[in-house]
Design a protein around this motif. Structure first.
Motif, PDB file in Angstrom:
ATOM      1  N   ASN A  10      -5.140   5.045   0.076  1.00 25.48           N
ATOM      2  CA  ASN A  10      -5.015   4.694  -1.339  1.00 25.48           C
ATOM      3  C   ASN A  10      -6.333   4.936  -2.067  1.00 25.48           C
ATOM      4  O   ASN A  10      -6.341   5.470  -3.167  1.00 25.48           O
ATOM      5  N   LYS A  11      -7.442   4.548  -1.467  1.00 23.74           N
ATOM      6  CA  LYS A  11      -8.752   4.796  -2.083  1.00 23.74           C
ATOM      7  C   LYS A  11      -9.000   6.290  -2.264  1.00 23.74           C
ATOM      8  O   LYS A  11      -9.534   6.726  -3.275  1.00 23.74           O
ATOM      9  N   LYS A  66       2.177   1.972  -3.568  1.00 25.55           N
ATOM     10  CA  LYS A  66       1.119   2.526  -4.429  1.00 25.55           C
ATOM     11  C   LYS A  66       0.840   3.990  -4.073  1.00 25.55           C
ATOM     12  O   LYS A  66       0.686   4.832  -4.957  1.00 25.55           O
ATOM     13  N   LEU A  67       0.775   4.275  -2.794  1.00 23.14           N
ATOM     14  CA  LEU A  67       0.460   5.623  -2.334  1.00 23.14           C
ATOM     15  C   LEU A  67       1.595   6.598  -2.642  1.00 23.14           C
ATOM     16  O   LEU A  67       1.356   7.753  -2.991  1.00 23.14           O
ATOM     17  N   LYS A  75       3.363   6.909  -5.126  1.00 20.47           N
ATOM     18  CA  LYS A  75       3.337   7.403  -6.509  1.00 20.47           C
ATOM     19  C   LYS A  75       2.608   8.737  -6.605  1.00 20.47           C
ATOM     20  O   LYS A  75       2.783   9.476  -7.564  1.00 20.47           O
ATOM     21  N   HIS A  76       1.768   9.045  -5.593  1.00 21.94           N
ATOM     22  CA  HIS A  76       0.908  10.228  -5.645  1.00 21.94           C
ATOM     23  C   HIS A  76       1.181  11.245  -4.544  1.00 21.94           C
ATOM     24  O   HIS A  76       0.778  12.401  -4.666  1.00 21.94           O
ATOM     25  N   TYR A 128       0.823  -1.212   0.000  1.00 20.47           N
ATOM     26  CA  TYR A 128       0.000   0.000   0.000  1.00 20.47           C
ATOM     27  C   TYR A 128       0.857   1.262   0.000  1.00 20.47           C
ATOM     28  O   TYR A 128       0.515   2.253  -0.648  1.00 20.47           O
ATOM     29  N   ASN A 160      -5.891   7.895  -4.728  1.00 21.49           N
ATOM     30  CA  ASN A 160      -5.777   7.325  -6.073  1.00 21.49           C
ATOM     31  C   ASN A 160      -7.076   7.374  -6.864  1.00 21.49           C
ATOM     32  O   ASN A 160      -7.128   6.880  -7.981  1.00 21.49           O
ATOM     33  N   ASN A 161      -8.127   7.937  -6.292  1.00 21.98           N
ATOM     34  CA  ASN A 161      -9.409   8.047  -7.027  1.00 21.98           C
ATOM     35  C   ASN A 161      -9.765   9.473  -7.295  1.00 21.98           C
ATOM     36  O   ASN A 161      -9.505  10.376  -6.638  1.00 21.98           O
TER      37      ASN A 161
END
Length: 151
Positions: free
Chosen positions: A146-147, A26-27, A29-30, A23, A150-151
């Protein structure tokens, strides 16, 4: 955006470390993500209220050392506000994320957070009225972030 998670204790279980790493990757990256672990204090069996207070105070001091005065702080606390993912998303996105602005999430130890840490928090957040292991809360928090991001 800069996000820091300050948590009490080390993660010993490999499956939790793997989930946190996945997680976090993934996080990252933003957002600029930083995970900080502070030592948890040993709680003796049948600890008195005074001993528990002292343990939370010591852990609280270690947590507060990692929080800048300008940071917006979410303290994960069972007595906090239960928010949906959308409500938390709106809260995070409503913050002024200027240069150097930091959002900090705090996860306490098995006894919870000291009154000093709770006082420093801008927002007391509860994921549930149920009690979850504080190690697992890192995974749950990272999954929700992440939700949101990333949304």
């Amino acid at each position: 955006m800069n996000i820091t998670i300050v948590a009490v204790g080390k993660i010993k279980e490999k499956y939790l470390r793997d989930a946190i790493e996945d997680y976090s990757k993934k996080l990252s990256k933003h957002v600029r993500l930083q995970l900080i672990e502070v030592s948890d204090e040993k709680t003796p069996d049948n600890a008195s209220e005074k001993e528990e207070f002292q343990i939370k105070a010591k852990e609280g001091e270690a947590i507060l050392k990692h929080i800048k005065d300008t940071a917006y702080v979410y303290a994960l606390a069972i007595e906090g506000k239960i928010a949906t993912t959308e409500e938390l998303k709106k809260s995070i996105r409503s913050l002024d994320h200027g240069e150097g602005k930091e959002v900090v999430f705090i996860i306490g130890g098995s006894l919870g957070l000291s009154k000093e840490v709770l006082s420093r928090a801008n927002y007391k957040l509860s994921f549930s009225r149920m009690t979850f292991p504080h190690q697992l809360m890192r995974v749950i928090l990272l999954e929700q972030l992440n939700k949101i991001i990333n949304n």
